[in-house]
Design an enzyme around this catalytic site. Structure first.
Site, short mmCIF file in Angstrom:
data_model
loop_
_atom_site.label_atom_id
_atom_site.label_comp_id
_atom_site.label_asym_id
_atom_site.label_seq_id
_atom_site.Cartn_x
_atom_site.Cartn_y
_atom_site.Cartn_z
N GLY A 11 10.10 11.90 15.03
CA GLY A 11 10.27 13.35 15.03
C GLY A 11 9.17 14.02 15.81
O GLY A 11 8.43 13.39 16.55
N ALA A 12 9.06 15.34 15.63
CA ALA A 12 8.09 16.13 16.38
C ALA A 12 7.29 17.01 15.44
O ALA A 12 7.77 17.41 14.39
CB ALA A 12 8.80 16.98 17.43
N GLY A 13 6.04 17.30 15.82
CA GLY A 13 5.17 18.16 15.02
C GLY A 13 4.58 19.26 15.86
O GLY A 13 5.13 19.61 16.90
N ASN A 14 3.41 19.78 15.43
CA ASN A 14 2.78 20.88 16.15
C ASN A 14 2.45 20.53 17.59
O ASN A 14 2.43 21.37 18.47
CB ASN A 14 1.45 21.25 15.47
CG ASN A 14 1.66 21.87 14.12
OD1 ASN A 14 2.76 21.88 13.60
ND2 ASN A 14 0.60 22.38 13.54
N PHE A 15 2.13 19.28 17.81
CA PHE A 15 1.50 18.86 19.05
C PHE A 15 2.42 18.08 19.96
O PHE A 15 2.11 17.84 21.11
CB PHE A 15 0.32 17.95 18.70
CG PHE A 15 0.75 16.96 17.67
CD1 PHE A 15 1.42 15.81 18.04
CD2 PHE A 15 0.56 17.22 16.34
CE1 PHE A 15 1.88 14.94 17.08
CE2 PHE A 15 1.02 16.34 15.38
CZ PHE A 15 1.68 15.20 15.75
N GLY A 16 3.55 17.61 19.46
CA GLY A 16 4.40 16.77 20.28
C GLY A 16 5.25 15.83 19.48
O GLY A 16 5.72 16.16 18.40
N ALA A 18 6.27 12.02 17.66
CA ALA A 18 5.73 10.88 16.93
C ALA A 18 6.73 9.73 16.99
O ALA A 18 7.94 9.94 16.92
CB ALA A 18 5.47 11.27 15.48
N ASP A 123 -3.43 23.76 7.80
CA ASP A 123 -1.98 23.72 8.03
C ASP A 123 -1.31 22.90 6.94
O ASP A 123 -0.39 22.12 7.20
CB ASP A 123 -1.68 23.13 9.42
CG ASP A 123 -0.25 23.44 9.88
OD1 ASP A 123 0.40 24.31 9.27
OD2 ASP A 123 0.22 22.80 10.83
#
EC number: 2.7.11.1
Length: 353
Positions: A11-16, A18, A123
């Site tokens: 998946g994806a988070g704040n930064f890009g 994973a 966060d």
């Protein structure tokens, strides 16, 4: 990257983005998160990686190493196979008071450890709390701000798209104590576990950021009639949800609160925590100097396409391109979110005028 095989996207988070990878020799599963090389690699990234390296606690995802790829800085860390606490709540609807307390106790222990090292998360939310795969899941805090700090220091994923976890003092745009803000976010997490909804969202108009922010500033929340929780639990929530951060309950006080202490697992006792630190001698094999050198190199923009082609296989090129595309898509979502929150803040300020 030669020592890992890609298993799947996470998946994806704040930064890009994973991804789940497997170490070719040890067969250990690890999570790898990518940050695009160049301007995104700033002093915040370096500081947060070094901070994460120093954190050794059973309720915090373990940092392993950083790797430089042709286009990204890759951060390798412990993999939590149980997924996000957010998903567990979505499946259950809401937790019993006992189950919510079980996870809250672990969350508080992990956050308290961070604060003891003068590290604030800023966060904290269900999406940033993972679970291991054991029958009685161990909670693991993750995502220690690998991107530039946003104006709010808290950016929910686009799938959630709400400022629901943000403390009043963060919304005020004034300087604030990150430790107090973390306590507020822990309270929101507890409420969501108990109720299955965000405390300051209007259930009839959940996407109205302006209304959510107004409710946060006014500490306007209630426990629905269909949710039956103890008076001690209600008291704890009322001590967390306090506008004046200086009067808000502290982590030390939470750890002495009767509701928190009930059925506290023995491994979360102070004595057990101290024993864990002595027993756990594992740490990242990368020195701070090595990490800083790699991060420094990552500040240089990605080489040209031809340079990438000469440095790896076609499969590697495809992987890097996929990561880049997903990162750009996530950036667009974050920019849209920040725009909405700025609008809501402007509305809040105009209401005061």
């Amino acid at each position: 990257m030669d020592k890992y095989d890609v298993v799947k996207d996470l998946g994806a988070g704040n930064f890009g983005v994973a991804r789940l990878l497997r170490h070719k020799d040890t067969k250990e599963l690890v999570a790898m998160k990518y940050i695009e090389r160049g301007r995104k690699i700033d002093e915040n990234v370096a500081r947060e990686i070094i901070n994460h390296r120093s954190l050794k606690h059973p309720n915090i995802i373990r940092f392993k190493e950083v790797i430089l790829t042709p286009t990204h800085l890759a951060i390798v860390m412990e993999y939590a196979s149980g997924g996000e606490l957010f998903d567990r709540i979505c499946t259950a609807g809401r937790f019993s008071e006992a189950e919510a307390r079980y996870f809250f106790q672990q969350l508080i222990c992990g956050v308290d450890y961070c604060h003891s090292l003068q590290i604030c998360h800023r966060d904290l939310k269900l999406e940033n709390t993972l679970l291991d795969g054991s029958p009685a899941p161990l909670l693991k805090i993750c995502d220690f701000g690998y991107s530039k700090s946003s104006i709010l220091h808290s950016r929910p994923k686009s799938t959630v798209g709400t400022p629901a976890y943000i403390a009043p003092e963060v919304l005020s745009r004034r300087e604030y104590d990150g430790k107090h803000a973390d306590v507020w976010s822990c309270g929101v997490t507890l409420y969501v576990m108990l109720v299955g909804a965000y405390p300051f969202e209007d259930p009839n108009d959940p996407k109205n950021f302006r209304k959510t922010i107004q409710r946060i500033m006014a500490v306007q929340y209630k426990i629905p009639d269909y949710v039956h929780i103890s008076q001690e639990c209600k008291h704890l929530l009322s001590r967390i949800f306090v506008t004046n951060s200086a009067k808000r309950i502290t982590l030390k006080e939470i750890k002495n609160h009767p509701w928190y202490l009930k059925n506290l697992p023995k491994e979360l006792l102070e004595s057990a925590q101290a024993a864990y630190y002595k027993r756990d001698t594992s740490f990242s094999l990368q020195s701070v100097e090595d990490i800083m050198k790699i991060v420094g190199e990552a500040r240089n923009p990605a080489p040209s396409t031809s340079a990438v082609k000469s440095s790896g296989s076609g499969a590697d090129e495809e992987e890097e391109e996929d990561v880049e595309a997903e990162v750009e898509e996530e950036e667009d979502d974050e920019d849209e979110y920040e725009k909405h929150v700025k609008e809501a803040q402007s509305c809040q300020e105009s209401d005061k005028a």
